[in-house]
Design a protein around this motif. Structure first.
Motif, mmCIF file in Angstrom:
data_model
loop_
_atom_site.group_PDB
_atom_site.id
_atom_site.type_symbol
_atom_site.label_atom_id
_atom_site.label_comp_id
_atom_site.label_asym_id
_atom_site.label_seq_id
_atom_site.Cartn_x
_atom_site.Cartn_y
_atom_site.Cartn_z
ATOM 1 N N SER A 226 -12.118 -43.431 -16.128
ATOM 2 C CA SER A 226 -12.639 -42.081 -16.144
ATOM 3 C C SER A 226 -12.278 -41.354 -14.953
ATOM 4 N N PRO A 227 -11.740 -40.121 -14.944
ATOM 5 C CA PRO A 227 -11.428 -39.232 -15.839
ATOM 6 C C PRO A 227 -10.249 -39.530 -17.014
ATOM 7 N N ARG A 228 -10.361 -38.851 -18.118
ATOM 8 C CA ARG A 228 -9.093 -39.097 -18.735
ATOM 9 C C ARG A 228 -7.813 -38.279 -18.313
ATOM 10 N N HIS A 229 -8.263 -37.093 -17.824
ATOM 11 C CA HIS A 229 -7.352 -36.184 -17.000
ATOM 12 C C HIS A 229 -7.912 -35.583 -15.868
ATOM 13 N N GLU A 230 -6.906 -35.427 -14.826
ATOM 14 C CA GLU A 230 -7.330 -34.754 -13.609
ATOM 15 C C GLU A 230 -6.373 -34.109 -13.189
ATOM 16 N N VAL A 231 -6.660 -32.793 -12.643
ATOM 17 C CA VAL A 231 -5.946 -31.864 -12.041
ATOM 18 C C VAL A 231 -6.359 -31.597 -10.760
ATOM 19 N N THR A 232 -5.455 -31.628 -9.859
ATOM 20 C CA THR A 232 -6.328 -31.632 -8.322
ATOM 21 C C THR A 232 -5.027 -30.707 -7.819
ATOM 22 N N GLU A 233 -5.439 -30.130 -6.593
ATOM 23 C CA GLU A 233 -4.404 -29.431 -5.689
ATOM 24 C C GLU A 233 -4.017 -30.477 -4.602
ATOM 25 N N MET A 234 -2.796 -30.393 -4.298
ATOM 26 C CA MET A 234 -2.314 -31.139 -3.238
ATOM 27 C C MET A 234 -3.249 -31.192 -1.924
ATOM 28 N N GLY A 235 -3.409 -32.166 -1.509
ATOM 29 C CA GLY A 235 -4.222 -32.526 -0.373
ATOM 30 C C GLY A 235 -5.642 -32.883 -0.475
ATOM 31 N N GLN A 236 -5.902 -32.665 -1.664
ATOM 32 C CA GLN A 236 -7.345 -33.172 -2.099
ATOM 33 C C GLN A 236 -7.552 -34.576 -2.318
ATOM 34 N N GLU A 237 -8.758 -35.014 -2.134
ATOM 35 C CA GLU A 237 -8.862 -36.562 -2.425
ATOM 36 C C GLU A 237 -9.167 -36.696 -3.900
ATOM 37 N N VAL A 238 -8.668 -37.817 -4.589
ATOM 38 C CA VAL A 238 -8.720 -38.100 -6.006
ATOM 39 C C VAL A 238 -9.427 -39.260 -5.940
ATOM 40 N N THR A 239 -10.102 -39.620 -7.079
ATOM 41 C CA THR A 239 -11.000 -41.077 -7.368
ATOM 42 C C THR A 239 -10.996 -41.169 -8.715
ATOM 43 N N LEU A 240 -10.073 -42.226 -9.153
ATOM 44 C CA LEU A 240 -10.192 -42.677 -10.588
ATOM 45 C C LEU A 240 -10.921 -43.947 -10.632
ATOM 46 N N ARG A 241 -11.410 -44.041 -11.772
ATOM 47 C CA ARG A 241 -12.568 -45.108 -11.986
ATOM 48 C C ARG A 241 -12.416 -46.028 -13.102
ATOM 49 N N CYS A 242 -12.699 -47.194 -13.186
ATOM 50 C CA CYS A 242 -12.693 -48.205 -14.167
ATOM 51 C C CYS A 242 -13.641 -49.123 -14.231
#
Lengths: 113, 113
Positions: free
Chosen positions: A7-23
């Motif tokens: 999760s998530p299946r899709h993620e759209v974020t702006e440059m500079g933001q933190e992104v967390t992908l889960r499994c």
């Protein structure tokens, strides 16, 4: 078993933001892999864990990437700060050593704008 | 680290014909596993066939078979009686004795009706 769940299946974020992908790996599996898929480079191994311990993280592109596996049923991959070139599909896979084959999640498509 | 090379970015085949996808790998190990995975447009990674390096006999799964040449470090996939549903990206993968798992860049297979 529901298989490997990402999760998530899709993620759209702006440059500079933190992104967390889960499994969430398949219950009982002792190996967990994170891969990144792009058109140019195919499927790249980023990092893998055995019994929750990182074994090889030489594929992690740079310090902006980090991965943890706090317990046998969860792992996350963080990108901080994110950049447009991080846009890709990120796969998590798990396996039992004795079974050898890896089972994949459905992947997370990350777009950094 | 071991490397996996797929030299054919794209291949096409006529329905009901036979096609062979190429894969070579580089390793100094004697004990390892090789796989072919299929990735349809759904993005799901599906195991097609696997081969243990210690087995001389080539693996076969219905219409799918491999030609494993250990000395040449070659592992090609033959698809017989190609069907429209075989159209996908095909990835060759290597799993070492230390259990990391690496993939080639993939071959996109088109099946023409």
């Amino acid at each position: 078993d529901a298989g490997v769940i990402q999760s998530p299946r899709h993620e759209v974020t702006e440059m500079g933001q933190e992104v967390t992908l889960r499994c969430k790996p398949i219950s009982g599996h002792d190996y967990l892999f994170w891969y990144r898929q792009t058109m140019m480079r195919g499927l790249e191994l980023l990092i893998y864990f055995n019994n929750n311990v990182p074994i090889d993280d030489s594929g992690m592109p740079e310090d902006r990437f980090s991965a943890k596996m706090p317990n046998a049923s969860f792992s996350n991959l963080k990108i901080q700060p994110s950049e447009p070139r991080d846009s890709a599909v990120y796969f998590c896979a798990s396996s039992l050593r004795r079974q050898v084959r890896a089972f994949f999640g459905q992947g997370t498509r990350l777009t950094v704008v | 680290a071991q490397t996996v090379t797929q030299s054919q970015p794209e291949m096409s085949v006529q329905e009901a014909e036979t096609v062979t996808l190429s894969c070579t790998y580089d390793t100094s190990e004697s004990d390892y596993y090789l796989f072919w995975y299929k990735q349809p447009p759904s993005r799901q990674m599906i195991l097609v066939i696997r081969q243990e390096a210690y087995k001389q006999q080539n693996a076969t799964e219905n219409r799918f078979s491999v030609n494993f040449q250990k000395a040449a470090k070659s592992f090609s996939l033959k698809i017989s009686d190609s069907q429209l549903g075989d159209a996908a990206m095909y990835f060759c993968a290597y799993r070492s004795g230390t259990n990391d798992m690496r993939f080639g860049a993939g071959t996109r297979l088109t099946v023409k009706p």
